[in-house]
Enzyme design. Structure first.
Site, PDB file in Angstrom:
ATOM      1  N   HIS A 351     -17.404  -5.956  22.823  1.00  0.00           N
ATOM      2  CA  HIS A 351     -18.696  -5.742  23.483  1.00  0.00           C
ATOM      3  C   HIS A 351     -19.605  -6.950  23.503  1.00  0.00           C
ATOM      4  CE1 HIS A 351     -18.733  -1.442  24.494  1.00  0.00           C
ATOM      5  NE2 HIS A 351     -17.826  -1.369  23.538  1.00  0.00           N
ATOM      6  N   LYS A 539     -34.572  -1.563  28.258  1.00  0.00           N
ATOM      7  CA  LYS A 539     -33.359  -1.893  27.507  1.00  0.00           C
ATOM      8  C   LYS A 539     -33.818  -2.334  26.130  1.00  0.00           C
ATOM      9  CE  LYS A 539     -32.298  -5.017  30.734  1.00  0.00           C
ATOM     10  NZ  LYS A 539     -30.878  -4.740  30.858  1.00  0.00           N
ATOM     11  N   ARG A 540     -32.909  -2.609  25.215  1.00  0.00           N
ATOM     12  CA  ARG A 540     -33.363  -3.120  23.924  1.00  0.00           C
ATOM     13  C   ARG A 540     -34.118  -4.440  24.095  1.00  0.00           C
ATOM     14  NH1 ARG A 540     -31.908  -0.269  19.037  1.00  0.00           N
ATOM     15  NH2 ARG A 540     -32.632  -2.169  18.018  1.00  0.00           N
ATOM     16  N   LYS A 545     -31.761 -10.898  26.481  1.00  0.00           N
ATOM     17  CA  LYS A 545     -32.091 -10.098  27.661  1.00  0.00           C
ATOM     18  C   LYS A 545     -33.324 -10.641  28.394  1.00  0.00           C
ATOM     19  CE  LYS A 545     -30.075  -5.813  25.751  1.00  0.00           C
ATOM     20  NZ  LYS A 545     -29.234  -5.183  26.794  1.00  0.00           N
ATOM     21  N   THR A 647     -25.321  -1.189  31.373  1.00  0.00           N
ATOM     22  CA  THR A 647     -25.093   0.098  32.043  1.00  0.00           C
ATOM     23  C   THR A 647     -26.413   0.598  32.628  1.00  0.00           C
ATOM     24  OG1 THR A 647     -25.339   1.188  29.895  1.00  0.00           O
ATOM     25  CG2 THR A 647     -23.097   0.874  30.733  1.00  0.00           C
ATOM     26  N   LYS A 651     -27.469   2.709  36.299  1.00  0.00           N
ATOM     27  CA  LYS A 651     -28.355   3.869  36.489  1.00  0.00           C
ATOM     28  C   LYS A 651     -29.393   3.566  37.569  1.00  0.00           C
ATOM     29  CE  LYS A 651     -28.043   4.384  31.490  1.00  0.00           C
ATOM     30  NZ  LYS A 651     -28.761   4.054  30.240  1.00  0.00           N
TER      31      LYS A 651
HETATM   32  C1  LIG Z   1     -28.509   3.016  29.471  1.00  0.00           C
HETATM   33  C2  LIG Z   1     -29.311   2.819  28.257  1.00  0.00           C
HETATM   34  C3  LIG Z   1     -29.275   1.599  27.582  1.00  0.00           C
HETATM   35  C4  LIG Z   1     -28.475   0.410  28.076  1.00  0.00           C
HETATM   36  O1  LIG Z   1     -29.313  -0.392  28.861  1.00  0.00           O
HETATM   37  P1  LIG Z   1     -28.882  -1.887  29.228  1.00  0.00           P
HETATM   38  O2  LIG Z   1     -29.889  -2.280  30.258  1.00  0.00           O
HETATM   39  O3  LIG Z   1     -27.510  -1.810  29.803  1.00  0.00           O
HETATM   40  O4  LIG Z   1     -28.953  -2.687  27.998  1.00  0.00           O
HETATM   41  C5  LIG Z   1     -30.033   1.451  26.447  1.00  0.00           C
HETATM   42  N1  LIG Z   1     -30.799   2.450  25.980  1.00  0.00           N
HETATM   43  C6  LIG Z   1     -30.879   3.632  26.619  1.00  0.00           C
HETATM   44  C7  LIG Z   1     -31.743   4.695  26.055  1.00  0.00           C
HETATM   45  C8  LIG Z   1     -30.126   3.866  27.759  1.00  0.00           C
HETATM   46  O5  LIG Z   1     -30.190   5.052  28.368  1.00  0.00           O
END
Ligand SMILES: *Cc1c(COP(=O)(O)O)cnc(C)c1O
Length: 798
Positions: A351, A539-540, A545, A647, A651
């Site tokens: 990952h 995101k985190r 990022k 991911t 979305k």
């Molecule tokens: C989808 C999701 C992530 C992943 O987000 P990235 O932009 O791919 O890092 C992180 N936290 C939550 C709560 C999510 O639903």
């Protein structure tokens, strides 16, 4: 099921559990009654599904992961059981909205971010595609912390989720597995038989609790088995002898193992408790898998034909030496045979390539905590070195680098790479990068093991269950096939020039923005303008990022609008949401900077009609479900080569947001699928990043001569109202490890393009349509079928 039938089932449940009538039941009681109804149905469906699977000798897939970020279950369970209509109507007759019942459920936050959410999505994917899947993880008493932001500073509160979440779980104490830590190993001989004796160990009992994930409209159901740590038996002998403290502390230290999730994302913390958690998950799960296989087949000879175990990241690596231990010590298999079985059974998903996330354990800690596992890893390492010597004669550098133990450390990634039959990355780009970087030598050693499976999402959660208006348009234009098969979304491409459809898309987005604005105001009091552009980065919080790149641009736009109050500028609302690891100082400073920048801008009458910044507290799965339908711009701005896939980007795309991103992770495939002209791509490519690193990166070279960059940095450095953000700006000026300054100018160019493109509403709608129509490949169903075909060699239960 008819509304009437459902109403009866619900009333019966309310009567038997709480002795109340629906008309007077509390929302909490209704939530629990509905959850129990779903759980029972899914449990029965699972039993039927598994007995069919066993009858047909289907392969069992086990997905081991330290995190499953499940979010809420009620809505998806009702949906996938085909009960949501009946439930909605039954409640409506009692004047209760089902949506308000959903809000009663706490998120099951047993994960940090993308990695844990991926695991959850794959349970949905396996269930829907009728692959026999079981997830294994830890039943953390406290999941990912609850985030509070006080005066810009993140505070963490314990996430005590079980009071509301436990209704989904069924405990099976009869299926407990004993896990042994510490102690000494003795090798004994008895009548010519060699056997291993482990003494002075500390036992921890792993008690399983199961929850189910129903596949969409099918017969498939996946199981998530979560292990809770319990002390084996209260140490009555110590207690009786008056050693109260010994008795109590043994109990407490055993149960500490499943107390709390480590809140680090893409970063390792080499704590003994974390190692104990990892072995606890690995040993309990392998014990369970072996037990279950033996009860069906009575032998382990056929294990590789009937079992595939996917290790999600290196966290559950110890499943490999634990499987060796069982085969060697408990089943009497020889080494070669045992290792052959392990090679065939285990696959590994990587990952990240970032060094701070590569797991290595100090040999002394490892040996003390897991003495028998250590011996096995030592022998694996000895034999691996022999094999590697044969492959690369005399190349001691390579062999040392590839070895399982080296520099006084046990290297988890190398245990996986050496043993696993498959090593996969999570996007096309990332799968290429691992072959060139961390695993280059392993790629030379066993090229056929390297594969790619691009991540996917449980798209029904973010489309059918989150964006009903868009679904209505899809139903009317392309029919309902997309609900089963995301590839069907491509039929929407035919409507790319249809002015009515494009107009509808814009109307739907506006409605969703209004809904989100209303939700935000109701839950936080913050007011945003639904006619402004919703530009989102959720995101985190992490330097790689690059939320600070986004913030730097906002600061630049603020300064520009102050100087040019009459400039042409389509109003924008920047929406951030992110948790920082509690010990990650720079990430917390980044949060503070964004929050304070927001306070300044939102309270400045000169700009507040054009710029807003909102920081969403407590970003979690259920919040993402509220936000995605309303998003117009998806910020995916990591430094190229650092985000393995992402991911969140999928979305957003599914809900028609335009990706404003670098060509990193799955953004590359998103741009390929929708067409580069339908995204806003900027920044260096991975080879350019590598090249710049090679020649030596100095942020100053990019800051010098860029007045806008200088002004934005100076502004944040100086600060306002007695506060400044020099921790962040100094970092950007001196080392800037993720090359924010190198991409800043092109990011501003992309932001300017965004303004221009958004002004042509019909064209923007067309870009949006192209994203929705081509997001089908990012379904978890597709990803799971890729794993099943290329890695697990498993097929659907007919
Ligand atoms: C989808 C999701 C992530 C992943 O987000 P990235 O932009 O791919 O890092 C992180 N936290 C939550 C709560 C999510 O639903």
């Amino acid at each position: 099921m008819t509304t009437k039938e459902f109403a009866k089932i619900l009333q019966d449940k309310l009567t038997s559990e709480y002795g109340v009538d629906l008309s007077v039941a509390s929302h909490q009681q209704i939530y629990r009654a509905l959850a129990l109804i779903c759980r029972q149905m899914m449990s029965e469906n699972h039993k039927k599904f598994q007995s069919k699977a066993i009858g047909t000798g289907s392969k069992q897939v086990y997905y081991l992961c330290m995190e499953f970020l499940m979010g809420r279950s009620l809505k998806m369970s009702l949906f996938n059981l085909g009960l949501n209509d009946a439930a909605q109507k039954a409640l409506a007759e009692a004047d209760i909205s089902l949506d308000s019942i959903y809000e009663e459920e706490p998120d099951a936050g047993l994960g940090n971010g993308g990695l844990g959410r991926l695991a959850a999505c794959y349970l949905d994917g396996m269930a829907t595609t009728s692959i026999c899947g079981t997830g294994y993880s830890i039943l953390y008493e406290y999941g990912i912390f609850k985030q509070k932001i006080v005066d810009g500073w993140q505070q963490e509160r314990a996430d005590n989720w079980l009071p509301g979440g436990q209704v989904w779980l069924k405990s099976h104490p009869d299926q407990a597995v004993e896990v042994r830590f510490d102690g000494e190993i003795h090798e004994n001989w008895d009548h010519g038989f060699h056997y291993i004796q482990h003494t002075n160990y500390n036992s921890v009992m792993a008690i399983p609790s199961d929850m189910y994930v129903q596949g969409y409209d099918g017969k498939g159901v996946a199981k998530l088995r979560l292990w809770q740590a319990k002390a084996p038996d209260f140490d009555m002998s110590s207690f009786s002898l008056g050693n109260y403290n010994t008795a109590m502390s043994k109990n407490a230290s055993a149960e500490l193992i499943s107390k709390v999730l480590y809140p680090n994302d893409n970063h390792v913390e080499g704590k003994i408790l974390r190692l104990r958690q990892q072995y606890f998950l690995s040993a309990a799960s392998i014990g369970d898998i072996v037990q279950s296989h033996l009860s069906t087949y009575g032998t382990l000879e056929n294990l590789p034909d009937k079992v595939a175990i996917q290790l999600n990241d290196t966290h559950p690596t110890l499943a490999i030496p634990e499987m060796m231990r069982i085969l060697l010590d408990e089943c009497g298999f020889g080494w070669d045979k045992s290792f052959d079985i392990c090679q065939k059974v285990f696959s590994y998903t990587n990952h990240t390539v970032m060094a701070e996330a590569l797991e290595k354990w100090n040999v002394d800690i490892f040996k003390m905590t897991l003495p028998r596992i250590y011996q096995i890893v030592v022998e694996m390492d000895r034999r691996a070195r022999e094999k590697l010597e044969a492959a690369f004669p005399g190349d001691q550098g390579k062999i040392n680098y590839m070895a399982l133990i080296g520099d006084n450390q046990v290297r988890m990634a190398n245990i996986c790479a050496y043993t696993a039959n498959s090593i996969n990355g999570v996007s096309k780009l990332h799968s290429e990068i691992i072959k060139e970087s961390v695993f280059h030598d392993y790629y030379l050693f066993k090229p056929q093991a390297f594969k790619n499976v691009t991540n996917g999402i449980a798209y029904r959660r973010w489309l059918l269950a989150s964006n009903p208006e868009l679904c209505k348009l899809l139903d009317e234009t392309i029919g309902t096939g997309y609900k089963h098969d995301a590839a069907d979304l491509s039929k929407l491409n035919k409507f790319a020039e249809d002015k009515t459809v494009l107009k509808r898309l814009n109307e739907i987005k506006l409605d969703n923005k209004k809904n989100f604005a209303a939700y935000l105001e109701k839950s936080t009091g913050q007011v945003i303008d639904p006619s402004s552009i919703f530009d989102c980065q959720v995101k985190r919080m992490h330097e790689y990022k690059r939320q600070h790149l986004n913030a730097l641009n906002i600061a630049a736009q603020y300064l520009y609008l102050k100087e040019n109050p009459n400039a042409d500028f389509i109003p924008k609302t920047y929406i951030f949401g992110a948790k920082a690891a509690p010990g990650y100082y720079m990430a917390k400073q980044m949060i503070r900077m964004i929050c304070k920048l927001g306070d300044l801008i939102n309270n400045d009458p000169a700009v507040r009609e054009k710029l807003r910044v909102v920081y969403l507290e407590e970003y979690c799965v259920s919040l993402s479900e509220h936000l995605m339908p309303a998003a117009e711009v998806s910020e995916q701005i990591s430094l190229a080569g650092t985000e393995a896939s992402g991911t969140g980007n999928m979305k957003f795309m599914l809900n028609g947001a335009i990706t404003l991103g670098t060509l990193d992770g799955a953004n590359v495939e998103i741009a390929d699928a929708a067409g580069k002209e339908n995204e806003l791509i900027f920044g260096m490519l991975t080879p350019e990043v590598n090249n710049l690193k090679q020649v030596g990166y100095h942020p100053n070279a990019f800051i010098m001569g860029d007045d806008v960059a200088n002004a934005a940095l100076n502004f944040l450095e100086r600060g306002w109202n007695g506060e400044n953000f020099h921790e962040v700006t100094q970092n950007l000026r001196s080392s800037d490890p993720y090359m924010v300054m190198a991409d800043f100018k092109d990011y501003r160019r992309a932001q300017a393009d965004l303004q221009r493109l958004y002004a042509d509403r019909e064209h923007w709608a067309k870009m949006s349509l192209k994203n929705i129509a081509n997001s089908g490949i990012f379904s978890a169903d597709r990803a799971v079928l890729d794993y099943a075909r290329d890695i697990w060699h498993a097929s659907a239960v007919k």
